[in-house]
Design a protein around this motif. Structure first.
Motif, PDB file in Angstrom:
ATOM      1  N   ARG A   1      52.269  34.287  45.957  1.00 21.19           N
ATOM      2  CA  ARG A   1      52.006  34.043  44.535  1.00 21.19           C
ATOM      3  C   ARG A   1      50.860  34.948  44.084  1.00 21.19           C
ATOM      4  NH1 ARG A   1      52.309  34.145  39.677  1.00 21.19           N
ATOM      5  NH2 ARG A   1      51.955  32.328  38.300  1.00 21.19           N
ATOM      6  N   PRO A   2      51.165  36.063  43.412  1.00 16.34           N
ATOM      7  CA  PRO A   2      50.098  36.884  42.837  1.00 16.34           C
ATOM      8  C   PRO A   2      49.698  36.346  41.464  1.00 16.34           C
ATOM      9  CG  PRO A   2      52.211  37.978  42.546  1.00 16.34           C
ATOM     10  CD  PRO A   2      52.489  36.676  43.280  1.00 16.34           C
ATOM     11  N   ILE A   3      48.403  36.308  41.201  1.00 19.09           N
ATOM     12  CA  ILE A   3      47.924  35.917  39.881  1.00 19.09           C
ATOM     13  C   ILE A   3      46.808  36.872  39.450  1.00 19.09           C
ATOM     14  CG2 ILE A   3      48.501  33.481  40.240  1.00 19.09           C
ATOM     15  CD1 ILE A   3      45.499  32.920  40.558  1.00 19.09           C
ATOM     16  N   ALA A   4      46.624  36.976  38.154  1.00 17.01           N
ATOM     17  CA  ALA A   4      45.548  37.794  37.595  1.00 17.01           C
ATOM     18  C   ALA A   4      44.782  36.946  36.595  1.00 17.01           C
ATOM     19  CB  ALA A   4      46.109  39.050  36.925  1.00 17.01           C
ATOM     20  N   PRO A   5      43.915  36.062  37.081  1.00 19.23           N
ATOM     21  CA  PRO A   5      43.235  35.126  36.179  1.00 19.23           C
ATOM     22  C   PRO A   5      42.246  35.836  35.259  1.00 19.23           C
ATOM     23  CG  PRO A   5      42.308  34.996  38.380  1.00 19.23           C
ATOM     24  CD  PRO A   5      43.500  35.892  38.481  1.00 19.23           C
ATOM     25  N   ASP A   6      42.067  35.255  34.078  1.00 17.69           N
ATOM     26  CA  ASP A   6      41.000  35.731  33.204  1.00 17.69           C
ATOM     27  C   ASP A   6      39.664  35.537  33.907  1.00 17.69           C
ATOM     28  OD1 ASP A   6      42.730  36.404  31.166  1.00 17.69           O
ATOM     29  OD2 ASP A   6      42.606  34.440  30.202  1.00 17.69           O
ATOM     30  N   CYS A   7      38.749  36.456  33.707  1.00 18.98           N
ATOM     31  CA  CYS A   7      37.460  36.329  34.385  1.00 18.98           C
ATOM     32  C   CYS A   7      36.332  36.633  33.414  1.00 18.98           C
ATOM     33  CB  CYS A   7      37.382  37.265  35.599  1.00 18.98           C
ATOM     34  SG  CYS A   7      37.860  38.964  35.269  1.00 18.98           S
ATOM     35  N   GLY A   8      35.330  35.788  33.446  1.00 19.67           N
ATOM     36  CA  GLY A   8      34.163  36.014  32.620  1.00 19.67           C
ATOM     37  C   GLY A   8      33.236  37.059  33.199  1.00 19.67           C
ATOM     38  N   LEU A   9      33.460  37.402  34.476  1.00 26.37           N
ATOM     39  CA  LEU A   9      32.601  38.362  35.155  1.00 26.37           C
ATOM     40  C   LEU A   9      33.432  39.169  36.137  1.00 26.37           C
ATOM     41  CD1 LEU A   9      29.725  39.426  35.862  1.00 26.37           C
ATOM     42  CD2 LEU A   9      29.589  37.565  37.549  1.00 26.37           C
ATOM     43  N   THR A  10      33.250  40.494  36.108  1.00 25.53           N
ATOM     44  CA  THR A  10      33.872  41.398  37.076  1.00 25.53           C
ATOM     45  C   THR A  10      32.761  42.185  37.758  1.00 25.53           C
ATOM     46  OG1 THR A  10      35.851  41.649  35.695  1.00 25.53           O
ATOM     47  CG2 THR A  10      35.511  43.293  37.411  1.00 25.53           C
ATOM     48  N   VAL A  11      32.833  42.312  39.089  1.00 31.90           N
ATOM     49  CA  VAL A  11      31.795  43.022  39.844  1.00 31.90           C
ATOM     50  C   VAL A  11      32.465  44.038  40.763  1.00 31.90           C
ATOM     51  CG1 VAL A  11      30.233  41.035  39.761  1.00 31.90           C
ATOM     52  CG2 VAL A  11      31.773  41.317  41.709  1.00 31.90           C
ATOM     53  N   ASN A  12      31.659  44.918  41.357  1.00 29.48           N
ATOM     54  CA  ASN A  12      32.251  45.942  42.222  1.00 29.48           C
ATOM     55  C   ASN A  12      31.715  45.913  43.648  1.00 29.48           C
ATOM     56  OD1 ASN A  12      29.702  46.993  41.846  1.00 29.48           O
ATOM     57  ND2 ASN A  12      30.391  49.108  41.577  1.00 29.48           N
ATOM     58  N   ASP A  13      31.106  44.787  44.054  1.00 27.50           N
ATOM     59  CA  ASP A  13      30.625  44.715  45.434  1.00 27.50           C
ATOM     60  C   ASP A  13      30.620  43.269  45.918  1.00 27.50           C
ATOM     61  OD1 ASP A  13      28.286  44.242  43.682  1.00 27.50           O
ATOM     62  OD2 ASP A  13      27.221  44.071  45.575  1.00 27.50           O
ATOM     63  N   ALA A  14      30.689  43.124  47.241  1.00 27.61           N
ATOM     64  CA  ALA A  14      30.793  41.795  47.844  1.00 27.61           C
ATOM     65  C   ALA A  14      29.552  40.951  47.605  1.00 27.61           C
ATOM     66  CB  ALA A  14      31.057  41.935  49.343  1.00 27.61           C
ATOM     67  N   ALA A  15      28.370  41.570  47.638  1.00 27.16           N
ATOM     68  CA  ALA A  15      27.133  40.814  47.456  1.00 27.16           C
ATOM     69  C   ALA A  15      27.089  40.142  46.085  1.00 27.16           C
ATOM     70  CB  ALA A  15      25.925  41.723  47.649  1.00 27.16           C
ATOM     71  N   SER A  16      27.585  40.824  45.063  1.00 30.37           N
ATOM     72  CA  SER A  16      27.595  40.241  43.721  1.00 30.37           C
ATOM     73  C   SER A  16      28.598  39.096  43.624  1.00 30.37           C
ATOM     74  CB  SER A  16      27.923  41.316  42.680  1.00 30.37           C
ATOM     75  OG  SER A  16      26.915  42.303  42.639  1.00 30.37           O
TER      76      SER A  16
END
Length: 302
Positions: A216-231
């Motif tokens: 089941r692939p999903i693309a949920p709306d997100c209030g925040l997008t980051v580009n690293d694991a620590a974030s």
């Protein structure tokens, strides 16, 4: 006849368990989690067709098969180590530049580096956390370690492990918003934090998969997008929302209770990590020593 090199990694873990007398002590020795050690031994038993440990007794004991196997493989493993490693640690010297991504570097590589430096004290290490692998070619990097599907731009590559993709949230977030029972429940009002795909410039799709093959692939709306694991971790433990993390990143936070795994039956997707070198890297003692160290510390190569 081609030999399955994955058995060597399993034998290394098996010997560590036999010598330590427990999964927990062996895990500290080989740099894996306790569950990782158990899985490595189970895979070895499956591949060899032998039951190596008696798990019915209160103490972990070798079976008769396991005892004979240990007696046979220990001298072979020692001989292999002598052949594969440089003859003296002081022959490995200079400076090694290692490029890694934001998941493998801080959460696996850097904690393991002290053991490597202790073994090769004349060698200096530069660890560069980079998003892209082209630094191997343009920044004089010797070795790259990356999660993701393999890059094919004229580099030698070796699969070193696979990490399970987990869905996680903090206890505080779940107490406030509830716990989803299926992937589609995430789409019903939950807050999500997604990782940016550097190749496309868009957030990664969340691909859920069960052991029996349901997807089941999903693309949920997100209030925040980051580009690293620590974030991702910081947002999750800060009660911001649901995240997807590799198990090597999430493990300590799950053990401490700061994060909770949700939808465990849907978290069977494995994400590979590869070690990359230039084609002539085998000529370097430092690169050979580092590669041997990494492969000895990772046994998940299925």
């Amino acid at each position: 006849m081609l030999f399955d090199g994955r058995i060597i990694a399993g034998i290394t873990v098996f010997v560590a368990v036999a010598e330590a007398g427990s999964y927990a002590r062996a895990a500290e020795r080989v740099g894996l989690s306790r569950s990782g050690v158990g899985k490595a031994v189970a895979r070895l038993e499956e591949r060899t067709g032998m039951r190596l440990f008696d798990r019915n007794s209160r103490a972990l004991k070798l079976t008769d098969e396991g005892r004979v196997f240990l007696e046979n493989v220990t001298p072979l493993l020692q001989q292999l180590g002598r052949v594969a490693a440089p003859s003296r640690p002081d022959e490995v010297r200079g400076r090694l530049r290692v490029s890694t991504d934001g998941a493998f570097g801080p959460y696996w590589l850097v904690p393991a580096i002290p053991d490597f430096i202790a073994a090769y004290p004349q060698l200096k290490i530069d660890v560069l956390v980079r998003d892209r692998i082209d630094t191997l070619l343009v920044e004089g990097v010797d070795v790259a370690l990356r999660f993701g599907e393999p890059d094919s731009r004229g580099l030698d590559k070796r699969l070193i492990l696979r990490s399970r993709v987990l869905t996680c949230a903090s206890p505080g977030y779940l107490a406030q918003h509830g716990t989803p029972a299926a992937p589609d429940d995430i789409l019903d009002g939950h807050v999500c934090v997604r990782l940016l795909d550097e190749a496309t410039g868009r957030p990664h799709v969340w691909n859920f998969e069960t052991a029996d093959g349901r997807q089941r692939p999903i693309a949920p709306d997100c209030g925040l997008t980051v580009n690293d694991a620590a974030s991702l971790v910081a947002a999750a433990v800060g009660d911001f929302g649901i995240v997807r993390l590799l198990d090597i990143v999430a493990e300590d936070y799950l053990c401490s209770g700061r994060l909770v795994e949700i939808l465990p039956e849907w978290n069977t997707l494995l994400w590979p990590a590869y070690l990359y070198t230039l084609p002539d890297a085998h000529e370097s003692l430092a690169i050979a020593a580092f590669t041997s160290f990494i492969c000895a510390r990772t046994s998940e190569t299925d």
